[in-house]
Each structure stands twice: as C-alpha cells, then as structure tokens.
Design a protein around this motif. Structure first.
Motif, PDB file in Angstrom:
ATOM      1  N   THR A 154       0.830  -1.176  -0.125  1.00 36.58           N
ATOM      2  CA  THR A 154      -0.065  -0.004   0.046  1.00 36.58           C
ATOM      3  C   THR A 154       0.710   1.273  -0.082  1.00 36.58           C
ATOM      4  OG1 THR A 154      -1.778  -1.351   1.416  1.00 36.58           O
ATOM      5  CG2 THR A 154      -2.038   1.343   1.001  1.00 36.58           C
ATOM      6  N   LYS A 155       0.773   2.227  -1.034  1.00 35.99           N
ATOM      7  CA  LYS A 155       1.527   3.371  -1.291  1.00 35.99           C
ATOM      8  C   LYS A 155       0.722   4.562  -0.891  1.00 35.99           C
ATOM      9  CE  LYS A 155       4.439   1.423  -4.927  1.00 35.99           C
ATOM     10  NZ  LYS A 155       4.817   1.713  -6.393  1.00 35.99           N
ATOM     11  N   TYR A 156       1.736   5.714  -0.300  1.00 39.37           N
ATOM     12  CA  TYR A 156       1.191   6.812  -0.018  1.00 39.37           C
ATOM     13  C   TYR A 156       2.154   7.677  -0.350  1.00 39.37           C
ATOM     14  CZ  TYR A 156      -1.792   4.231   3.414  1.00 39.37           C
ATOM     15  OH  TYR A 156      -2.386   3.305   4.004  1.00 39.37           O
ATOM     16  N   ALA A 157       1.756   8.833  -0.701  1.00 49.04           N
ATOM     17  CA  ALA A 157       2.610  10.190  -1.052  1.00 49.04           C
ATOM     18  C   ALA A 157       2.339  11.417  -0.302  1.00 49.04           C
ATOM     19  CB  ALA A 157       2.540  10.348  -2.599  1.00 49.04           C
ATOM     20  N   PHE A 158       3.177  12.148   0.284  1.00 47.02           N
ATOM     21  CA  PHE A 158       3.024  13.291   1.131  1.00 47.02           C
ATOM     22  C   PHE A 158       4.029  14.127   0.985  1.00 47.02           C
ATOM     23  CE2 PHE A 158       4.213   9.959   3.989  1.00 47.02           C
ATOM     24  CZ  PHE A 158       4.983  10.469   4.836  1.00 47.02           C
ATOM     25  N   PRO A 159       3.706  15.314   1.502  1.00 42.18           N
ATOM     26  CA  PRO A 159       5.079  16.368   1.380  1.00 42.18           C
ATOM     27  C   PRO A 159       6.213  15.937   2.670  1.00 42.18           C
ATOM     28  CG  PRO A 159       2.926  17.488   1.582  1.00 42.18           C
ATOM     29  CD  PRO A 159       2.691  16.068   1.835  1.00 42.18           C
ATOM     30  N   LEU A 160       7.180  16.156   2.366  1.00 42.05           N
ATOM     31  CA  LEU A 160       8.340  16.250   3.205  1.00 42.05           C
ATOM     32  C   LEU A 160       8.258  16.816   4.769  1.00 42.05           C
ATOM     33  CD1 LEU A 160      11.213  15.003   3.851  1.00 42.05           C
ATOM     34  CD2 LEU A 160      12.060  16.994   2.787  1.00 42.05           C
ATOM     35  N   ALA A 161       7.536  17.998   4.665  1.00 34.70           N
ATOM     36  CA  ALA A 161       7.101  18.805   5.822  1.00 34.70           C
ATOM     37  C   ALA A 161       6.327  17.984   6.754  1.00 34.70           C
ATOM     38  CB  ALA A 161       6.390  20.243   5.426  1.00 34.70           C
ATOM     39  N   GLN A 162       5.619  16.961   6.227  1.00 39.88           N
ATOM     40  CA  GLN A 162       4.713  16.171   7.178  1.00 39.88           C
ATOM     41  C   GLN A 162       5.560  14.984   7.784  1.00 39.88           C
ATOM     42  OE1 GLN A 162       1.132  15.716   4.634  1.00 39.88           O
ATOM     43  NE2 GLN A 162       0.119  16.119   6.498  1.00 39.88           N
ATOM     44  N   LEU A 163       6.796  14.700   7.268  1.00 41.58           N
ATOM     45  CA  LEU A 163       7.502  13.451   7.681  1.00 41.58           C
ATOM     46  C   LEU A 163       7.765  13.315   9.123  1.00 41.58           C
ATOM     47  CD1 LEU A 163       8.730  10.565   7.191  1.00 41.58           C
ATOM     48  CD2 LEU A 163      10.609  12.088   6.100  1.00 41.58           C
ATOM     49  N   THR A 208      -1.883  12.157 -10.898  1.00 43.96           N
ATOM     50  CA  THR A 208      -0.705  13.043 -11.207  1.00 43.96           C
ATOM     51  C   THR A 208      -0.978  14.604 -10.598  1.00 43.96           C
ATOM     52  OG1 THR A 208      -1.438  13.417 -13.546  1.00 43.96           O
ATOM     53  CG2 THR A 208       0.449  11.704 -13.021  1.00 43.96           C
ATOM     54  N   LEU A 209      -2.514  14.724 -10.919  1.00 42.53           N
ATOM     55  CA  LEU A 209      -2.995  16.249 -10.541  1.00 42.53           C
ATOM     56  C   LEU A 209      -2.689  16.159  -8.954  1.00 42.53           C
ATOM     57  CD1 LEU A 209      -6.081  16.590 -12.924  1.00 42.53           C
ATOM     58  CD2 LEU A 209      -4.195  17.971 -12.760  1.00 42.53           C
ATOM     59  N   ARG A 210      -3.239  15.086  -8.274  1.00 42.70           N
ATOM     60  CA  ARG A 210      -3.211  15.008  -6.898  1.00 42.70           C
ATOM     61  C   ARG A 210      -1.355  15.274  -6.629  1.00 42.70           C
ATOM     62  NH1 ARG A 210      -4.405  10.142  -2.896  1.00 42.70           N
ATOM     63  NH2 ARG A 210      -3.253  10.575  -1.270  1.00 42.70           N
ATOM     64  N   LEU A 211      -0.537  14.581  -7.135  1.00 39.16           N
ATOM     65  CA  LEU A 211       0.888  14.756  -6.853  1.00 39.16           C
ATOM     66  C   LEU A 211       1.185  16.092  -7.107  1.00 39.16           C
ATOM     67  CD1 LEU A 211       3.077  12.732  -6.128  1.00 39.16           C
ATOM     68  CD2 LEU A 211       3.531  12.716  -8.504  1.00 39.16           C
ATOM     69  N   GLN A 212       0.797  16.550  -7.959  1.00 39.78           N
ATOM     70  CA  GLN A 212       1.281  18.191  -8.249  1.00 39.78           C
ATOM     71  C   GLN A 212       0.665  18.936  -7.228  1.00 39.78           C
ATOM     72  OE1 GLN A 212      -0.297  19.092 -12.248  1.00 39.78           O
ATOM     73  NE2 GLN A 212       1.302  17.537 -13.051  1.00 39.78           N
ATOM     74  N   ARG A 213      -0.148  18.801  -6.631  1.00 41.61           N
ATOM     75  CA  ARG A 213      -0.795  19.636  -5.506  1.00 41.61           C
ATOM     76  C   ARG A 213       0.002  19.453  -4.091  1.00 41.61           C
ATOM     77  NH1 ARG A 213      -5.924  17.858  -7.586  1.00 41.61           N
ATOM     78  NH2 ARG A 213      -6.270  16.260  -6.117  1.00 41.61           N
ATOM     79  N   ILE A 214       0.616  18.494  -3.862  1.00 46.25           N
ATOM     80  CA  ILE A 214       1.083  17.958  -2.657  1.00 46.25           C
ATOM     81  C   ILE A 214       2.753  18.257  -2.640  1.00 46.25           C
ATOM     82  CG2 ILE A 214      -0.730  16.475  -2.058  1.00 46.25           C
ATOM     83  CD1 ILE A 214       1.151  14.100  -2.433  1.00 46.25           C
ATOM     84  N   THR A 215       3.292  18.442  -3.914  1.00 45.72           N
ATOM     85  CA  THR A 215       4.920  18.417  -3.921  1.00 45.72           C
ATOM     86  C   THR A 215       5.317  19.249  -4.811  1.00 45.72           C
ATOM     87  OG1 THR A 215       6.913  16.985  -3.993  1.00 45.72           O
ATOM     88  CG2 THR A 215       5.046  16.618  -5.448  1.00 45.72           C
ATOM     89  N   THR A 216       6.716  19.687  -4.844  1.00 49.03           N
ATOM     90  CA  THR A 216       7.311  20.450  -5.711  1.00 49.03           C
ATOM     91  C   THR A 216       7.965  19.610  -6.849  1.00 49.03           C
ATOM     92  OG1 THR A 216       7.771  22.126  -4.113  1.00 49.03           O
ATOM     93  CG2 THR A 216       9.103  22.083  -6.215  1.00 49.03           C
ATOM     94  N   ILE A 217       7.792  19.946  -8.245  1.00 54.82           N
ATOM     95  CA  ILE A 217       8.332  19.327  -9.309  1.00 54.82           C
ATOM     96  C   ILE A 217       9.407  19.873  -9.870  1.00 54.82           C
ATOM     97  CG2 ILE A 217       7.869  17.813 -11.210  1.00 54.82           C
ATOM     98  CD1 ILE A 217       5.125  17.388 -10.075  1.00 54.82           C
ATOM     99  N   ALA A 218      10.601  19.612 -10.044  1.00 53.21           N
ATOM    100  CA  ALA A 218      11.593  20.420 -11.083  1.00 53.21           C
ATOM    101  C   ALA A 218      11.986  19.806 -12.178  1.00 53.21           C
ATOM    102  CB  ALA A 218      12.855  20.653  -9.994  1.00 53.21           C
ATOM    103  N   HIS A 219      11.919  20.296 -13.312  1.00 53.92           N
ATOM    104  CA  HIS A 219      12.474  19.426 -14.697  1.00 53.92           C
ATOM    105  C   HIS A 219      13.789  19.899 -14.958  1.00 53.92           C
ATOM    106  CE1 HIS A 219       8.468  17.736 -15.685  1.00 53.92           C
ATOM    107  NE2 HIS A 219       8.081  18.900 -15.089  1.00 53.92           N
ATOM    108  N   ALA A 220      14.535  19.009 -15.690  1.00 57.05           N
ATOM    109  CA  ALA A 220      15.986  19.378 -16.144  1.00 57.05           C
ATOM    110  C   ALA A 220      16.308  18.840 -17.535  1.00 57.05           C
ATOM    111  CB  ALA A 220      17.129  19.044 -15.029  1.00 57.05           C
TER     112      ALA A 220
END
Length: 253
Positions: A30-39, A241-253
């Motif tokens: 079972t997977k979860y994703a959340f911001p580092l600030a909540q860890l 992916t929309l939920r992921l974008q709401r909870i975290t910063t994404i950086a492209h290179a």
C-alpha cells in the motif's frame, strides 16, 4: 538536523539479518505520497511501534534503479490499463555497499506482489549476467525483448514493526532520468507499507489516516515515464498526477 531526522535518529535500530526475516517477498503493498514537511509528524506518531534498519552505511541508504521495458512500453501500458498478472524488471544498486540485484516484480490477479531477485556483478544496460535467464524463465519475456528505459535514484529508510509482521519504506529525494532529461521531486515522500495482508489496524496506516493522508497507488517507474516519455498514454493516471502536483514541488531539467 530537521525534525524528521531527529525522530529517526532516536528510534531503536534493527539489523539487516532481523529485517530479512520479514522480507515479505509475497505481500500486499500500500503506497502513500505526502510532503516532506509532514514526515516528522508521521514518524512521531509511529516511532513507539517500530525499529529502523541500521547498516554500516547508516539509516538513510542510497538506491539506484534501472527499469527495463519492451520497445512498445508494454510493461508500462499493462500497469496503466490496470492489467493484473503484470511484471516489472529492474536492476537495483545499493549505492553505499555497491551490491547489485536484478529483480522481477509480479502483480498477480489477487493484487499481491511477488518478488524474486538475483545478485549480479554490475549495474549495466545488458541482461546477459548470471542468473537473469532463470529469473525471466517463468515470464512471457526474454532478455531480447527488453531494453533499459528509465533510471531513478533516491534515498530510503526502512522501518519494521516490533511485532515483526510488516515493513515500511520511506523514499526521499526522488530523481528520475531518461535520454538526457530529468525530473526531480525534492519535497516528496513516497511511503510503502508491505504486509502479508492489509490491516487498517497497522500503526502507520492509523497515523497516516489521522493526518488525512490517503493511499496513492502510482509506481515510481510509471511516474517517470509520464513525465519523461512524450506522447505516452496517461489518461488513467491523470487524477493521480494532479493530486501529486498539489502536494509536492516538481523540478524539470
């Protein structure tokens, strides 16, 4: 140190030998994703129930993965389409120890994950190393069907319950690379709870629910393909992916 590192440093250790006794190669994930600030808060609520894996390299371990797929990305599409009895193939390198495995993960029709792996001499683009043919033997694929498509690296710490009936991993600093392009998730935590059978009474499940963190079932491999392979099919992953974008910063290179 930040708050989560303080909590992690204060947890009781567990050896690799003890952790191997609950390896759960046949399991429910079972997977979860959340911001580092909540860890930090997540760990505070679960620390009394768990020990943390400690190796010679410490508690936060570096990983590198190289995923393989067919030229038509069949393994990705099987996941996207919700197909059961699907596969993933990858090399996994434990950076600090330089120990490398080739791994096969199989998601069966009952939603269980079965994992098999073999030690290999090096982290490479090729699938002609000792033991790999045996790993592939009971699958519809051969080494000739597969090519390297995606690399990803991250740091992980692993907890095990005092009851010795579950493990949970926390992946941080995820970076994904394909054909000279990269995407980074510096503020994202991906947590995975591995149990013989899912239980809502699990201490970590209870802690995540109390913080209103809901499961998010999206593999790191599929996540990388969504961001780095132009034109890949994504409609069934769009909400995730929309939920992921709401909870975290994404950086492209």
């Amino acid at each position: 140190m930040s708050a989560w590192k303080d909590v992690l440093a204060g947890m009781a250790p567990m050896s690799l030998e003890e952790m191997d006794s609950i390896s759960l190669l046949n399991r429910q994930d079972t997977k979860y994703a959340f911001p580092l600030a909540q860890l930090g808060e997540v760990l505070l609520r679960t620390a009394p129930h768990y020990r943390v894996l400690e190796t010679d390299a410490g508690r936060l371990i570096g990983y590198q993965n190289r995923y393989f797929d067919t030229p038509t990305f069949k393994l990705f599409l099987d996941h996207h389409n919700g197909k059961r009895n699907r596969y993933k193939f990858r090399y996994r390198l434990y950076v600090d120890s330089n120990l490398c495995f080739f791994e096969r993960k199989f998601k069966n029709s009952k939603g269980r994950t079965l994992k098999k792996r073999v030690v290999v001499p090096e982290f490479t683009n090729h699938l002609n190393q000792p033991g790999i043919a045996e790993i592939l033997q009971l699958t519809p694929y051969s080494a000739q069907d597969l090519m390297p498509v995606l690399d990803l690296d991250f740091h992980r710490f692993t907890l095990a319950s005092h009851a010795m009936n579950d493990r949970c991993t926390f992946d941080l600093g995820l970076s994904i690379h394909r054909q000279g392009r990269s995407v980074h998730f510096p503020e994202l935590v991906i947590c995975e709870i591995k149990q013989g059978q899912f239980s809502r009474n699990n201490p970590l499940v209870r802690a995540l629910e109390s913080l209103h963190i809901a499961p998010l079932s999206l593999s790191k491999y599929c996540l990388g393909m969504l961001y780095l392979q132009p034109g890949i099919r994504y409609n069934r992953f769009k909400e995730k992916t929309l939920r992921l974008q709401r909870i975290t910063t994404i950086a492209h290179a």
